[in-house]
Design an enzyme around this catalytic site. Structure first.
Site, PDB file in Angstrom:
ATOM      1  N   PHE A 165     -60.054 -79.914  46.900  1.00 14.20           N
ATOM      2  CA  PHE A 165     -60.849 -81.099  46.549  1.00 14.20           C
ATOM      3  C   PHE A 165     -61.179 -81.914  47.788  1.00 14.20           C
ATOM      4  O   PHE A 165     -62.326 -82.321  47.991  1.00 14.20           O
ATOM      5  CB  PHE A 165     -60.115 -81.981  45.534  1.00 14.20           C
ATOM      6  CG  PHE A 165     -60.825 -83.291  45.297  1.00 14.20           C
ATOM      7  CD1 PHE A 165     -61.829 -83.369  44.344  1.00 14.20           C
ATOM      8  CD2 PHE A 165     -60.515 -84.417  46.042  1.00 14.20           C
ATOM      9  CE1 PHE A 165     -62.526 -84.562  44.150  1.00 14.20           C
ATOM     10  CE2 PHE A 165     -61.197 -85.616  45.857  1.00 14.20           C
ATOM     11  CZ  PHE A 165     -62.206 -85.679  44.900  1.00 14.20           C
ATOM     12  N   GLU A 178     -51.468 -78.909  60.373  1.00 16.51           N
ATOM     13  CA  GLU A 178     -52.318 -79.007  61.552  1.00 16.51           C
ATOM     14  C   GLU A 178     -53.316 -77.854  61.635  1.00 16.51           C
ATOM     15  O   GLU A 178     -54.434 -78.020  62.131  1.00 16.51           O
ATOM     16  CB  GLU A 178     -51.468 -79.052  62.823  1.00 16.51           C
ATOM     17  CG  GLU A 178     -50.589 -77.828  63.028  1.00 16.51           C
ATOM     18  CD  GLU A 178     -49.743 -77.945  64.293  1.00 16.51           C
ATOM     19  OE1 GLU A 178     -50.296 -78.334  65.332  1.00 16.51           O
ATOM     20  OE2 GLU A 178     -48.539 -77.641  64.220  1.00 16.51           O
ATOM     21  N   ALA A 189     -55.318 -87.368  46.912  1.00 17.90           N
ATOM     22  CA  ALA A 189     -55.414 -86.006  46.382  1.00 17.90           C
ATOM     23  C   ALA A 189     -54.251 -85.126  46.814  1.00 17.90           C
ATOM     24  O   ALA A 189     -54.195 -83.954  46.423  1.00 17.90           O
ATOM     25  CB  ALA A 189     -56.732 -85.370  46.830  1.00 17.90           C
ATOM     26  N   LEU A 231     -55.796 -88.679  41.951  1.00 19.43           N
ATOM     27  CA  LEU A 231     -56.186 -87.518  41.161  1.00 19.43           C
ATOM     28  C   LEU A 231     -55.003 -86.990  40.357  1.00 19.43           C
ATOM     29  O   LEU A 231     -53.949 -86.705  40.915  1.00 19.43           O
ATOM     30  CB  LEU A 231     -56.717 -86.399  42.067  1.00 19.43           C
ATOM     31  CG  LEU A 231     -58.192 -86.444  42.457  1.00 19.43           C
ATOM     32  CD1 LEU A 231     -58.560 -87.769  43.131  1.00 19.43           C
ATOM     33  CD2 LEU A 231     -58.538 -85.283  43.371  1.00 19.43           C
ATOM     34  N   LYS A 239     -52.167 -81.289  33.082  1.00 15.42           N
ATOM     35  CA  LYS A 239     -50.752 -80.892  32.997  1.00 15.42           C
ATOM     36  C   LYS A 239     -49.836 -82.100  32.808  1.00 15.42           C
ATOM     37  O   LYS A 239     -48.683 -81.955  32.407  1.00 15.42           O
ATOM     38  CB  LYS A 239     -50.327 -80.128  34.251  1.00 15.42           C
ATOM     39  CG  LYS A 239     -51.223 -78.959  34.645  1.00 15.42           C
ATOM     40  CD  LYS A 239     -51.191 -77.835  33.656  1.00 15.42           C
ATOM     41  CE  LYS A 239     -51.955 -76.619  34.140  1.00 15.42           C
ATOM     42  NZ  LYS A 239     -53.423 -76.840  34.319  1.00 15.42           N
ATOM     43  N   SER A 253     -60.600 -73.390  43.066  1.00 15.51           N
ATOM     44  CA  SER A 253     -59.572 -74.018  43.887  1.00 15.51           C
ATOM     45  C   SER A 253     -58.467 -73.007  44.166  1.00 15.51           C
ATOM     46  O   SER A 253     -58.355 -71.972  43.506  1.00 15.51           O
ATOM     47  CB  SER A 253     -58.998 -75.254  43.182  1.00 15.51           C
ATOM     48  OG  SER A 253     -58.311 -74.875  42.000  1.00 15.51           O
ATOM     49  N   ARG A 254     -57.627 -73.319  45.147  1.00 17.56           N
ATOM     50  CA  ARG A 254     -56.556 -72.394  45.516  1.00 17.56           C
ATOM     51  C   ARG A 254     -55.635 -72.151  44.315  1.00 17.56           C
ATOM     52  O   ARG A 254     -55.139 -73.079  43.698  1.00 17.56           O
ATOM     53  CB  ARG A 254     -55.751 -72.971  46.680  1.00 17.56           C
ATOM     54  CG  ARG A 254     -56.565 -73.108  47.956  1.00 17.56           C
ATOM     55  CD  ARG A 254     -55.686 -73.467  49.139  1.00 17.56           C
ATOM     56  NE  ARG A 254     -56.505 -73.701  50.312  1.00 17.56           N
ATOM     57  CZ  ARG A 254     -56.806 -74.909  50.786  1.00 17.56           C
ATOM     58  NH1 ARG A 254     -56.340 -75.983  50.187  1.00 17.56           N
ATOM     59  NH2 ARG A 254     -57.563 -75.037  51.846  1.00 17.56           N
ATOM     60  N   VAL A 285     -57.817 -69.206  38.486  1.00 16.61           N
ATOM     61  CA  VAL A 285     -57.904 -67.864  37.906  1.00 16.61           C
ATOM     62  C   VAL A 285     -59.077 -67.059  38.458  1.00 16.61           C
ATOM     63  O   VAL A 285     -59.032 -65.831  38.479  1.00 16.61           O
ATOM     64  CB  VAL A 285     -57.973 -67.972  36.362  1.00 16.61           C
ATOM     65  CG1 VAL A 285     -59.321 -68.518  35.912  1.00 16.61           C
ATOM     66  CG2 VAL A 285     -57.680 -66.643  35.710  1.00 16.61           C
TER      67      VAL A 285
END
Length: 327
Positions: free
Chosen positions: A17, A41, A83, A125, A129, A173-174, A177
């Protein structure tokens, strides 16, 4: 909210995000400075190499667990987008207090640093869940929401205001699915935990749009929830790999069949608008703004299985094709 000329801090700024949000800020707005706050980093280096030497970007190595570092990072900031989080369910279950330190104590540090430096706007954010949580990740995000909302009560005569956005699974997103199924499709076999499963879905750009809209209207204490489509996990499997063999593995620990974004109890102090819901604070001891809208029916519950908007197989193919890999 006019972000031109503003100094904006994005915690978790190198995440899925955060990266997209920063790209959009640079392309569509003219902030005075964007402070990219994260603890990796390498990801910061990769972001800097990808974006180039934009003089508006400041790369700050730091952890939201570190209050003194956050206090330094938030000095002179106009807007905080929070985030940063531990969000992988198995990692949170296996390392519970690490999740608590990041998602719960980290949220408290965000509130404390914002109040110390009188940051006017803080938007955090959250996730579906957090509603009726069945895993530690969800429980910590529920705590985060409570801490952020009640941060308004601690503000006193400080002008800081705090609110949250809560939405479902982010396409691309990481750990989502889509990249998992795309990788499995090459093997000819997809794993599905339960063929009855449904989920809310939003794109990264949709999430950014929603955050920007929430910044425009927040007064302090709200939880903003977008109206977004649901999808069946079997449909996304058909969309990405129609000829693949499906293996049913069973629901994993800490996983639900369906996700909920508003409970029956929350709907009692919520309003419905054309494109979103707004959960209003129950214990507001601070000045609030009035949001126009209608009251949901008694007992209303916004869940991924009772949604009125669904993505079919062709829709899912189009969405998946439009998603670029997360940075």
């Amino acid at each position: 909210m006019d972000l031109n000329g503003k100094t904006i801090l994005v915690t978790g700024g190198t995440g899925s995000f955060g990266s997209r949000f920063i790209d959009r800020l640079l392309a569509e707005h003219d902030p005075k400075a964007i402070r990219v706050y994260s603890r990796d980093e390498l990801k910061q280096f990769e972001m800097q190499r990808r974006i180039g030497d934009d003089p508006r970007l400041r790369y700050l190595i730091g952890d939201i667990r570190d209050l003194p570092r956050l206090e330094r990072a938030t000095k002179g900031v106009d807007v905080i987008i929070h985030a940063a989080a531990m969000k992988q369910v198995p990692a949170c279950e296996y390392n519970p207090f690490e999740a608590v330190q990041t998602n719960v104590l980290g949220a408290e540090n965000i509130v404390s640093a914002a109040l110390t430096n009188e940051v006017p706007i803080v938007l955090a954010l959250s996730t579906d869940k957090a509603v009726n949580p069945v895993n530690l990740y969800g429980a910590t995000k529920l705590c985060m929401e409570k801490i952020v909302v009640q941060g308004n009560a601690y503000a006193g005569d400080v002008a800081s205001r705090f609110a949250c956005v809560r939405y479902g699974n982010v396409v691309g997103s990481r750990g989502s699915v889509v990249p998992i199924f795309k990788a499995q499709a090459k093997t000819g076999k997809l794993t599905i935990t339960d063929e009855r499963m449904t989920r809310f879905w939003i794109t990264l750009d949709g999430a950014v749009d929603f955050v920007l809209a929430a910044l425009d209207s927040m007064g302090g204490g709200e939880i903003f929830i977008p109206k977004i489509p649901s999808m069946r996990v079997t449909d996304i499997a058909d969309a990405l790999a129609p000829d693949a063999e499906i293996e049913i593995t069973g629901i994993r620990p800490g996983e639900k069949l369906h996700e909920v974004m508003i409970t029956e109890d929350e709907s009692r102090h919520s309003i419905e608008q054309a494109e979103r819901f707004v959960i209003l604070p129950e214990y507001a001891s601070w000045p609030t703004v009035e949001h126009e809208g209608t009251t949901p029916p008694v007992g209303y519950r916004y869940s991924s299985d009772n949604n009125t908007e669904w993505l079919g197989v062709e829709d899912l193919r189009e969405w998946a094709d439009d998603v670029t890999a997360a940075v």
